[in-house]
Design a protein around this motif. Structure first.
Motif, PDB file in Angstrom:
ATOM      1  N   LYS A  12       1.095  -6.467  -6.558  1.00  0.00           N
ATOM      2  CA  LYS A  12       0.689  -5.936  -5.267  1.00  0.00           C
ATOM      3  C   LYS A  12      -0.516  -5.016  -5.410  1.00  0.00           C
ATOM      4  N   MET A  15      -3.525  -7.089  -5.931  1.00  0.00           N
ATOM      5  CA  MET A  15      -3.846  -7.727  -4.646  1.00  0.00           C
ATOM      6  C   MET A  15      -4.626  -6.736  -3.765  1.00  0.00           C
ATOM      7  N   ALA A  16      -4.161  -5.521  -3.737  1.00  0.00           N
ATOM      8  CA  ALA A  16      -4.804  -4.512  -2.894  1.00  0.00           C
ATOM      9  C   ALA A  16      -6.200  -4.169  -3.426  1.00  0.00           C
ATOM     10  N   ALA A  19      -8.479  -6.768  -2.449  1.00  0.00           N
ATOM     11  CA  ALA A  19      -8.690  -6.687  -0.997  1.00  0.00           C
ATOM     12  C   ALA A  19      -9.662  -5.569  -0.641  1.00  0.00           C
ATOM     13  N   HIS A  71      -7.978 -13.085  -5.281  1.00  0.00           N
ATOM     14  CA  HIS A  71      -7.245 -12.693  -4.078  1.00  0.00           C
ATOM     15  C   HIS A  71      -6.452 -13.854  -3.484  1.00  0.00           C
ATOM     16  N   PHE A  72      -7.112 -15.006  -3.323  1.00  0.00           N
ATOM     17  CA  PHE A  72      -6.331 -16.062  -2.653  1.00  0.00           C
ATOM     18  C   PHE A  72      -5.339 -16.742  -3.590  1.00  0.00           C
ATOM     19  N   MET A 106       0.299 -13.408   6.934  1.00  0.00           N
ATOM     20  CA  MET A 106      -0.905 -13.185   6.125  1.00  0.00           C
ATOM     21  C   MET A 106      -1.343 -14.476   5.428  1.00  0.00           C
ATOM     22  N   GLY A 110      -4.850 -16.070   6.030  1.00  0.00           N
ATOM     23  CA  GLY A 110      -5.595 -16.223   4.778  1.00  0.00           C
ATOM     24  C   GLY A 110      -6.070 -17.650   4.571  1.00  0.00           C
ATOM     25  N   MET A 117     -14.204 -20.371   4.393  1.00  0.00           N
ATOM     26  CA  MET A 117     -15.079 -20.113   3.243  1.00  0.00           C
ATOM     27  C   MET A 117     -15.557 -21.419   2.634  1.00  0.00           C
ATOM     28  N   HIS A 177      -6.003 -10.976   9.954  1.00  0.00           N
ATOM     29  CA  HIS A 177      -5.698 -10.687   8.549  1.00  0.00           C
ATOM     30  C   HIS A 177      -5.910  -9.194   8.264  1.00  0.00           C
ATOM     31  N   GLY A 181      -3.887  -6.115   7.039  1.00  0.00           N
ATOM     32  CA  GLY A 181      -4.293  -5.904   5.646  1.00  0.00           C
ATOM     33  C   GLY A 181      -4.907  -4.550   5.361  1.00  0.00           C
ATOM     34  N   SER A 184      -2.294  -1.974   5.020  1.00  0.00           N
ATOM     35  CA  SER A 184      -1.336  -2.432   4.021  1.00  0.00           C
ATOM     36  C   SER A 184      -1.847  -2.162   2.609  1.00  0.00           C
ATOM     37  N   SER A 188      -0.030  -0.324  -0.576  1.00  0.00           N
ATOM     38  CA  SER A 188       0.176  -1.015  -1.854  1.00  0.00           C
ATOM     39  C   SER A 188      -0.259  -0.181  -3.050  1.00  0.00           C
TER      40      SER A 188
ATOM     41  N   THR B 216       5.297  -7.063   1.343  1.00  0.00           N
ATOM     42  CA  THR B 216       4.040  -7.326   2.051  1.00  0.00           C
ATOM     43  C   THR B 216       3.733  -6.191   3.035  1.00  0.00           C
TER      44      THR B 216
HETATM   45  C1  HEM Z   1      -9.735 -16.569   0.875  1.00  0.00           C
HETATM   46  C2  HEM Z   1      -8.684 -16.676   1.613  1.00  0.00           C
HETATM   47  C3  HEM Z   1      -7.656 -15.595   1.682  1.00  0.00           C
HETATM   48  C4  HEM Z   1      -6.321 -15.800   1.472  1.00  0.00           C
HETATM   49  C5  HEM Z   1      -5.619 -17.125   1.155  1.00  0.00           C
HETATM   50  C6  HEM Z   1      -5.687 -14.514   1.627  1.00  0.00           C
HETATM   51  C7  HEM Z   1      -4.333 -14.307   1.510  1.00  0.00           C
HETATM   52  C8  HEM Z   1      -3.723 -13.094   1.581  1.00  0.00           C
HETATM   53  C9  HEM Z   1      -2.301 -12.878   1.532  1.00  0.00           C
HETATM   54  C10 HEM Z   1      -1.244 -13.965   1.393  1.00  0.00           C
HETATM   55  C11 HEM Z   1      -2.088 -11.543   1.623  1.00  0.00           C
HETATM   56  C12 HEM Z   1      -0.740 -10.853   1.643  1.00  0.00           C
HETATM   57  C13 HEM Z   1      -0.294 -10.532   0.277  1.00  0.00           C
HETATM   58  C14 HEM Z   1       1.016  -9.828   0.310  1.00  0.00           C
HETATM   59  O1  HEM Z   1       2.060 -10.476   0.368  1.00  0.00           O
HETATM   60  O2  HEM Z   1       1.018  -8.615   0.308  1.00  0.00           O
HETATM   61  C15 HEM Z   1      -3.359 -10.905   1.745  1.00  0.00           C
HETATM   62  C16 HEM Z   1      -3.556  -9.542   1.849  1.00  0.00           C
HETATM   63  C17 HEM Z   1      -4.761  -8.956   2.156  1.00  0.00           C
HETATM   64  N1  HEM Z   1      -5.969  -9.596   2.340  1.00  0.00           N
HETATM   65 FE1  HEM Z   1      -6.319 -11.558   2.118  1.00  0.00          FE
HETATM   66  N2  HEM Z   1      -6.622 -13.561   1.916  1.00  0.00           N
HETATM   67  C18 HEM Z   1      -7.857 -14.176   1.965  1.00  0.00           C
HETATM   68  C19 HEM Z   1      -9.072 -13.560   2.238  1.00  0.00           C
HETATM   69  C20 HEM Z   1      -9.262 -12.231   2.526  1.00  0.00           C
HETATM   70  C21 HEM Z   1     -10.531 -11.604   2.864  1.00  0.00           C
HETATM   71  C22 HEM Z   1     -11.872 -12.337   2.954  1.00  0.00           C
HETATM   72  C23 HEM Z   1     -10.269 -10.278   3.057  1.00  0.00           C
HETATM   73  C24 HEM Z   1     -11.166  -9.131   3.409  1.00  0.00           C
HETATM   74  C25 HEM Z   1     -12.376  -9.194   3.745  1.00  0.00           C
HETATM   75  C26 HEM Z   1      -8.869 -10.070   2.841  1.00  0.00           C
HETATM   76  C27 HEM Z   1      -8.233  -8.857   2.941  1.00  0.00           C
HETATM   77  C28 HEM Z   1      -6.912  -8.635   2.681  1.00  0.00           C
HETATM   78  C29 HEM Z   1      -6.270  -7.347   2.722  1.00  0.00           C
HETATM   79  C30 HEM Z   1      -6.942  -6.026   3.059  1.00  0.00           C
HETATM   80  C31 HEM Z   1      -4.927  -7.548   2.364  1.00  0.00           C
HETATM   81  C32 HEM Z   1      -3.838  -6.493   2.239  1.00  0.00           C
HETATM   82  C33 HEM Z   1      -3.603  -6.188   0.780  1.00  0.00           C
HETATM   83  C34 HEM Z   1      -2.308  -5.475   0.550  1.00  0.00           C
HETATM   84  O3  HEM Z   1      -1.402  -5.526   1.360  1.00  0.00           O
HETATM   85  O4  HEM Z   1      -2.180  -4.841  -0.499  1.00  0.00           O
HETATM   86  N3  HEM Z   1      -8.274 -11.275   2.527  1.00  0.00           N
HETATM   87  N4  HEM Z   1      -4.347 -11.868   1.718  1.00  0.00           N
END
Ligand code: HEM
Ligand code: SF4
Ligand code: FES
Lengths: 227, 248
Positions: A12, A15-16, A19, A71-72, A106, A110, A117, A177, A181, A184, A188, B216
């Motif tokens: 996590k 991931m953060a 992000a 990230h993804f 999410m 995502g 993209m 998102h 996010g 979140s 994290s 999450t």
């Molecule tokens: C490329 C495709 C992307 C996918 C498949 C994706 C997928 C995810 C998923 C599944 C989560 C939740 C993770 C969890 O369970 O906590 C997440 C969190 C997040 N994503 Fe993405 N994401 C993508 C792109 C992006 C982009 C472009 C940004 C920002 C510009 C972003 C910002 C965030 C943020 C801020 C979080 C929260 C992180 C956290 O909770 O710690 N994501 N993403």
């Protein structure tokens, strides 16, 4: 420290971090795009700088690519693990009673961003790589040499209404998102205090205004070019 | 009130199980949810049927034994309560009520609505304690001055009754609210600081091994927790864990 990615909290945290990096990148990307509305020259010069500066090209760009992929991929890994943690689902589940739609979806927002993209790379990044590194043309100039090519390429992309529509839809998903996010990510990394609570409003503003800004820029170029 | 109940029936851990419909009439709005199930069971026993198995003990919201996922929410639609504190006045005449066990791979069904929550016990055994010498020279806890805010926050964390509603409500079946509370109640106090590093590392390791999911930050756990355990406890656990992994 080793094996931190093998723990739920470590994953996590990573991931953060990715992000945070993406959110910072998005802001920077937005700042450059905005110039295209006000001045073709500024946009051209900034684009040329970003596209040819060795530090950006060979250090920051690979980091960005790694950040996006990390990230993804980690998003998918977490999703699969989380699905495994409940193999039999509820016959009746009232998720809306205790959590937001954004937070529960999410992976779907995502995936929509990921699909976008794909299109975005096809539109801008692959042609860039092709021009610069395969054809070896680092000049950034138009074919007739009359000036930089970036602004013209940008305008050209936004002629097609379908592409503009897809851009707009994708940015709605990005906003969804980020609505969950942004805050979140602070939780994290272990930050949940009076300061992060104060950031909630800022997070909402960021999540709505930045994607909205991208949408306005796309619409601007679409209609500006037609008229 | 007359109600239709859709109750999960499952003979044992290996049985596939299914929802079965039951009609129950003349339910008093003043009954607790478990009393309503007692009445149903009495009727089933009188007919020679197998009564519905469900967990309960104190029936006053302190033991954490009662569970049940009622109409899509852990402990039913009310807030800040356990199932034994849920009253039938929360429902209307003619309602259909879904009653399912808490679902998580780490909480396997034993029978009907009874699930095995010993995964929580194993997490506690991994570090949810302080080692105190009890051979006559213990220091009175009150002899150590503790900042009021820390004492209150630790006490709030300690009100977690280990019911598992957080896991049941979480879309990822994450146990982080429970573990966050158990880590926090010691992390904030001088007595807990001694073993803080191993505690958080071992408890999180056990939590992961039990097969709970990843948080999450949806916040569903906090909303459904009968004791109002706050998400701040998860953030504190994350901090404790990250700094402990740098040390250890
Ligand atoms: C490329 C495709 C992307 C996918 C498949 C994706 C997928 C995810 C998923 C599944 C989560 C939740 C993770 C969890 O369970 O906590 C997440 C969190 C997040 N994503 Fe993405 N994401 C993508 C792109 C992006 C982009 C472009 C940004 C920002 C510009 C972003 C910002 C965030 C943020 C801020 C979080 C929260 C992180 C956290 O909770 O710690 N994501 N993403
Ligand atoms: S944190 Fe709340 S919901 Fe989770 S086990 Fe403790 S009391 Fe129950
Ligand atoms: S039976 Fe003890 S809390 Fe419900």
């Amino acid at each position: 420290m080793s094996g931190i990615l093998n723990s739920s909290i470590g994953r996590k945290f990573a991931m953060a971090l990715s992000a945070f990096f993406l959110m910072f990148f998005l802001l920077q990307h937005f700042a450059i795009n905005v110039t295209s509305v006000f001045s073709a020259d500024t946009f051209n010069e900034t684009s040329h700088f970003m596209g040819t500066n060795p530090l950006i090209q060979y250090v920051l760009q690979p980091i960005l690519l790694f950040g996006v992929i990390f990230h993804f991929v980690m998003g998918f890994v977490l999703e699969i693990k989380n699905k495994k943690a409940r193999q039999i689902s509820y016959a009746k589940n009232n998720g809306a009673a205790n959590s937001s739609w954004m937070s529960r979806n999410m992976i779907w927002s995502g995936l929509a961003i990921l699909a976008f993209m794909g299109l975005h790379f096809y539109d801008f990044w692959f042609p860039e790589i092709n021009t610069k590194f395969i054809e070896g043309d680092m000049s950034g100039l138009l074919a007739d040499g009359s000036g930089y090519r970036y602004y013209e390429e940008l305008q050209h992309k936004f002629v097609d209404i379908w592409r503009v529509a897809l851009y707009c839809i994708a940015f709605v998903f990005l906003a969804l998102h980020l609505l969950h996010g942004f805050n979140s990510a602070f939780q994290s990394v272990g930050a949940n205090n009076k300061y992060t609570k104060g950031l909630k409003g800022f997070g909402k503003a960021y999540a709505i205004l930045i994607p909205l800004g991208f949408v306005i820029i796309a619409l601007y170029h679409h209609f500006n070019h037609i008229s | 009130m007359n109600l239709t109940l859709k109750i999960w029936r499952q003979k044992n851990a290996n049985d596939k199980g299914k929802l079965v419909d039951y009609k129950i009439n003349d339910v008093s709005p003043d009954m607790s949810f478990l009393e309503m199930l007692d009445v149903l069971n009495e009727q089933l026993i009188n007919k020679g049927d197998d009564p519905v198995a469900f967990d309960h003990d104190c029936r006053e919201g302190i033991c954490g034994m009662c569970s049940l996922y009622i109409n899509g929410e852990a402990h039913g639609p009310d807030r800040g309560i356990t199932t034994c504190q849920l009253h039938m006045r929360m429902f209307k005449d003619g309602d259909t009520i879904f009653i399912e066990p808490f679902r998580a791979t780490a909480f396997p069904v034993i029978k009907d609505l009874v699930v095995d929550r010993t995964a929580f016990d194993r997490i506690q055994h991994a570090g949810g304690f302080i080692s105190v010498n009890t051979s006559g020279n213990t220091i009175d806890a009150n002899a150590i001055p503790i900042n009021k805010h820390d004492a209150d926050t630790a006490f709030e964390a300690a009100t977690c009754i280990g019911c598992g509603a957080c896991v049941a409500s979480c879309k990822n079946s994450s146990a982080m609210l429970f573990v966050g509370a158990k880590v926090s109640q010691f992390a904030l106090l001088p007595q807990g600081k001694v073993e803080a590093t191993e505690r958080v590392l071992n408890m999180v390791k056990q939590m992961d091994e039990e097969g709970f999911g990843n948080c999450t930050n949806t916040g569903a756990c906090e909303v459904e927790c009968p004791k109002g355990i706050s998400l701040e406890n998860i953030a504190r656990m994350n901090r404790e864990y990250l700094s402990a992994s740098l040390k250890g």
